[in-house]
Write a protein that holds these residues in place. Structure first.
Motif, PDB file in Angstrom:
ATOM      1  N   SER A   1       0.850  -1.168  -0.034  1.00 49.54           N
ATOM      2  CA  SER A   1       0.031  -0.085  -0.071  1.00 49.54           C
ATOM      3  C   SER A   1       0.894   1.359  -0.052  1.00 49.54           C
ATOM      4  CB  SER A   1      -0.812  -0.103   1.313  1.00 49.54           C
ATOM      5  OG  SER A   1      -0.112   0.267   2.136  1.00 49.54           O
ATOM      6  N   ARG A   2       0.372   2.376  -0.097  1.00 45.06           N
ATOM      7  CA  ARG A   2       0.936   3.664  -0.066  1.00 45.06           C
ATOM      8  C   ARG A   2       1.783   4.003   1.398  1.00 45.06           C
ATOM      9  NH1 ARG A   2      -3.588   7.294  -3.402  1.00 45.06           N
ATOM     10  NH2 ARG A   2      -2.914   6.572  -5.686  1.00 45.06           N
ATOM     11  N   SER A   3       1.164   3.504   2.445  1.00 48.48           N
ATOM     12  CA  SER A   3       1.774   3.965   3.471  1.00 48.48           C
ATOM     13  C   SER A   3       3.202   3.355   3.826  1.00 48.48           C
ATOM     14  CB  SER A   3       0.896   3.558   4.735  1.00 48.48           C
ATOM     15  OG  SER A   3       0.747   2.183   5.010  1.00 48.48           O
TER      16      SER A   3
ATOM     17  N   ASP B   1       7.520  -0.736   5.108  1.00 47.43           N
ATOM     18  CA  ASP B   1       8.385  -1.227   6.067  1.00 47.43           C
ATOM     19  C   ASP B   1       8.190  -2.727   6.341  1.00 47.43           C
ATOM     20  OD1 ASP B   1       9.420   1.338   6.406  1.00 47.43           O
ATOM     21  OD2 ASP B   1       8.927   1.670   8.480  1.00 47.43           O
ATOM     22  N   ASP B   2       7.087  -3.270   6.672  1.00 45.61           N
ATOM     23  CA  ASP B   2       6.641  -4.424   6.725  1.00 45.61           C
ATOM     24  C   ASP B   2       7.027  -5.353   5.391  1.00 45.61           C
ATOM     25  OD1 ASP B   2       5.660  -4.111   9.180  1.00 45.61           O
ATOM     26  OD2 ASP B   2       3.539  -3.999   8.256  1.00 45.61           O
ATOM     27  N   VAL B   3       6.802  -4.867   4.443  1.00 46.87           N
ATOM     28  CA  VAL B   3       7.344  -5.502   3.173  1.00 46.87           C
ATOM     29  C   VAL B   3       8.598  -5.627   3.030  1.00 46.87           C
ATOM     30  CG1 VAL B   3       7.060  -5.264   0.468  1.00 46.87           C
ATOM     31  CG2 VAL B   3       4.978  -4.881   1.844  1.00 46.87           C
ATOM     32  N   MET B   4       9.341  -4.561   3.292  1.00 42.45           N
ATOM     33  CA  MET B   4      10.915  -4.426   3.063  1.00 42.45           C
ATOM     34  C   MET B   4      11.481  -5.619   4.029  1.00 42.45           C
ATOM     35  SD  MET B   4      11.944  -2.372   0.780  1.00 42.45           S
ATOM     36  CE  MET B   4      13.601  -2.054   1.185  1.00 42.45           C
ATOM     37  N   GLU B   5      10.851  -5.837   5.385  1.00 38.68           N
ATOM     38  CA  GLU B   5      11.532  -6.674   6.131  1.00 38.68           C
ATOM     39  C   GLU B   5      11.376  -8.130   5.513  1.00 38.68           C
ATOM     40  OE1 GLU B   5      12.827  -6.351   9.004  1.00 38.68           O
ATOM     41  OE2 GLU B   5      12.497  -4.649   9.900  1.00 38.68           O
ATOM     42  N   GLU B   6      10.251  -8.416   4.887  1.00 39.43           N
ATOM     43  CA  GLU B   6       9.948  -9.604   3.950  1.00 39.43           C
ATOM     44  C   GLU B   6      11.188  -9.829   2.846  1.00 39.43           C
ATOM     45  OE1 GLU B   6       6.505 -11.989   1.486  1.00 39.43           O
ATOM     46  OE2 GLU B   6       6.351 -10.059   2.662  1.00 39.43           O
ATOM     47  N   ILE B   7      11.220  -8.599   2.129  1.00 37.80           N
ATOM     48  CA  ILE B   7      12.389  -8.769   1.058  1.00 37.80           C
ATOM     49  C   ILE B   7      13.701  -9.067   1.435  1.00 37.80           C
ATOM     50  CG2 ILE B   7      13.300  -7.090  -0.522  1.00 37.80           C
ATOM     51  CD1 ILE B   7      10.672  -5.676  -0.994  1.00 37.80           C
ATOM     52  N   LEU B   8      14.111  -8.331   2.652  1.00 37.65           N
ATOM     53  CA  LEU B   8      15.361  -8.747   3.137  1.00 37.65           C
ATOM     54  C   LEU B   8      15.684 -10.058   3.469  1.00 37.65           C
ATOM     55  CD1 LEU B   8      16.063  -5.283   5.217  1.00 37.65           C
ATOM     56  CD2 LEU B   8      17.121  -5.956   2.945  1.00 37.65           C
ATOM     57  N   ASP B   9      14.573 -10.803   3.979  1.00 37.44           N
ATOM     58  CA  ASP B   9      14.587 -12.347   4.349  1.00 37.44           C
ATOM     59  C   ASP B   9      14.942 -12.994   3.050  1.00 37.44           C
ATOM     60  OD1 ASP B   9      14.045 -11.696   6.609  1.00 37.44           O
ATOM     61  OD2 ASP B   9      12.012 -12.189   6.625  1.00 37.44           O
ATOM     62  N   TYR B  10      14.750 -12.611   1.793  1.00 40.93           N
ATOM     63  CA  TYR B  10      15.139 -13.251   0.700  1.00 40.93           C
ATOM     64  C   TYR B  10      16.487 -13.046   0.022  1.00 40.93           C
ATOM     65  CZ  TYR B  10      10.466 -14.718  -0.431  1.00 40.93           C
ATOM     66  OH  TYR B  10       9.063 -15.276  -0.451  1.00 40.93           O
ATOM     67  N   GLN B  11      17.246 -12.196   0.936  1.00 43.01           N
ATOM     68  CA  GLN B  11      18.628 -12.058   0.531  1.00 43.01           C
ATOM     69  C   GLN B  11      18.806 -11.360  -0.818  1.00 43.01           C
ATOM     70  OE1 GLN B  11      21.014 -12.839   2.840  1.00 43.01           O
ATOM     71  NE2 GLN B  11      19.270 -13.110   4.169  1.00 43.01           N
ATOM     72  N   VAL B  12      18.056 -10.414  -0.937  1.00 44.84           N
ATOM     73  CA  VAL B  12      18.094  -9.728  -2.314  1.00 44.84           C
ATOM     74  C   VAL B  12      19.241  -9.096  -2.712  1.00 44.84           C
ATOM     75  CG1 VAL B  12      15.512  -9.668  -2.607  1.00 44.84           C
ATOM     76  CG2 VAL B  12      16.720  -7.838  -1.492  1.00 44.84           C
ATOM     77  N   ASP B  13      19.795  -8.768  -3.815  1.00 46.91           N
ATOM     78  CA  ASP B  13      21.020  -7.996  -3.923  1.00 46.91           C
ATOM     79  C   ASP B  13      20.705  -6.269  -3.992  1.00 46.91           C
ATOM     80  OD1 ASP B  13      22.339 -10.155  -3.884  1.00 46.91           O
ATOM     81  OD2 ASP B  13      22.610 -10.322  -5.950  1.00 46.91           O
ATOM     82  N   GLY B  14      19.482  -6.191  -4.132  1.00 42.53           N
ATOM     83  CA  GLY B  14      19.020  -4.638  -4.347  1.00 42.53           C
ATOM     84  C   GLY B  14      17.592  -4.592  -4.345  1.00 42.53           C
TER      85      GLY B  14
END
Length: 347
Positions: free
Chosen positions: A101-103, A108-121
């Motif tokens: 969503s826009r908030s 921040d919640d989504v970004m926490e999940e993304i970092l769990d995937y060990q993304v490069d960027g």
């Protein structure tokens, strides 16, 4: 269940070392053409597929980019995101798309999940992020680029069109067309794109000793834009604008439909309409919308280049703010100033 084929089996079939097999399936690794042909032939015969996640654990690089999207109902985003995905894939990166969503809290919640995937960027497309999560990404060594959104967060690269200059161009065009009552239908107030477009628009009006005649909030959504159009134009003739700048094309098309088909007004004879983005339907004969073009190709190229720079040279590349100028595409939805003719400006 069929036995899982390993890289060792491929190496034995191809008559090469196991490390040679690994190099063949590692983007950018050095390997001779002859070895690559032998390995790929053996892999195809055996039905081997490399374990990307296992390789990432060894190398520390997943070659995955997290792409966060706020919404897709605007015509601009599906095309731009397709270009982004293709551009990253051309450099050997895989894209994982996350909806948010826009908030900032949700991001921040989504970004926490993304970092769990060990993304490069990470690329954030038209969504904000908090300074806390930006710090988390920096501490984790994960570069972030904001696409079509600007924020004053230290260490973050942003890529946008020059929204302030675009807003100025719209105001200059409408003033040159002799309009006396110029209205504005805004986008979501939390978006830097909305803020900068309105700021440039108002600045030119102020320099000319004028002000916005009427304002409604369209929130970058169809239904809100339709309601804004009704409130702005379903009034006595001397109380309605003779021109309106709509903060993006997605809303402008909805506004045009309300003006013409619900209220029975003529465009541009009774009211001029100008949008922002130059999405494909803007050029359809049913709309012929005068608008500012967001140069998606250049924006995508800058975003991909910046992200790869940050990944490959994390200590050498400084974050930057890129604002790409967009032309005014003059069609027939707005009154033409003297000497102007409708045309389609090429990218």
């Amino acid at each position: 269940m069929a036995e899982k084929i390993t890289s060792l089996q491929v190496a034995q079939r191809a008559g090469v070392s196991q490390s040679a097999v690994s190099r063949v399936f590692t983007p950018g690794a050095s390997v001779s053409k002859k070895t690559e042909e032998k390995v790929r032939k053996a892999a195809e015969e055996l039905g081997y597929r490399p374990n990307v996640l296992a390789r990432a654990m060894v190398s520390g690089k997943s070659r995955i980019i997290g792409l966060v999207v706020g919404y897709l109902d605007n015509y601009f985003y599906p095309e731009a995101l397709e270009k982004l995905s293709n551009g990253l894939q051309e450099h050997g990166y895989h894209v994982l798309i996350f909806m948010a969503s826009r908030s900032a809290g949700n991001i921040d919640d989504v970004m926490e999940e993304i970092l769990d995937y060990q993304v490069d960027g990470v690329v954030l497309a038209s969504v904000p992020m908090s300074s806390d999560i930006a710090t988390r990404c920096q501490q984790a060594g994960v570069p972030v680029v904001l696409f079509n959104r600007s924020q004053d967060i230290e260490g973050i690269t942003t890529v946008t069109s020059d929204n302030y200059a675009g807003g100025r161009k719209v105001a200059e065009f409408l003033l040159a067309g002799g309009h006396e009552r110029i209205g504005y239908i805004s986008g979501w107030q939390g978006a830097s794109t909305q803020r900068d477009r309105e700021a440039g628009f108002r600045a030119v009006l102020s320099e000319a000793g004028r002000s916005v005649f009427a304002v409604q909030d369209g929130m970058f959504h169809t239904e809100n834009a339709q309601a804004a159009a009704r409130q702005m134009f379903d009034v006595d003739p001397d109380e309605r604008p003779d021109a309106v700048f709509v903060a993006n094309d997605h809303m402008a098309l909805a506004v045009m439909d309300v003006i013409r088909f619900e209220l029975g007004l003529r465009i541009p004879e009774d009211v001029s309409v100008v949008g922002y983005d130059d999405v494909p339907p803007a050029g359809w004969p049913a709309y012929n919308l005068t608008t500012i073009r967001q140069r998606a190709n250049l924006m995508v190229a800058e975003t991909v280049a910046a992200l790869l720079d940050h990944i490959q040279n994390p200590d050498a590349v400084e974050p930057r703010k890129v604002a790409i100028d967009g032309p005014l595409v003059v069609r027939t939805s707005a009154r033409l100033p003297r000497g102007w003719t409708p045309q389609r400006t090429e990218t």
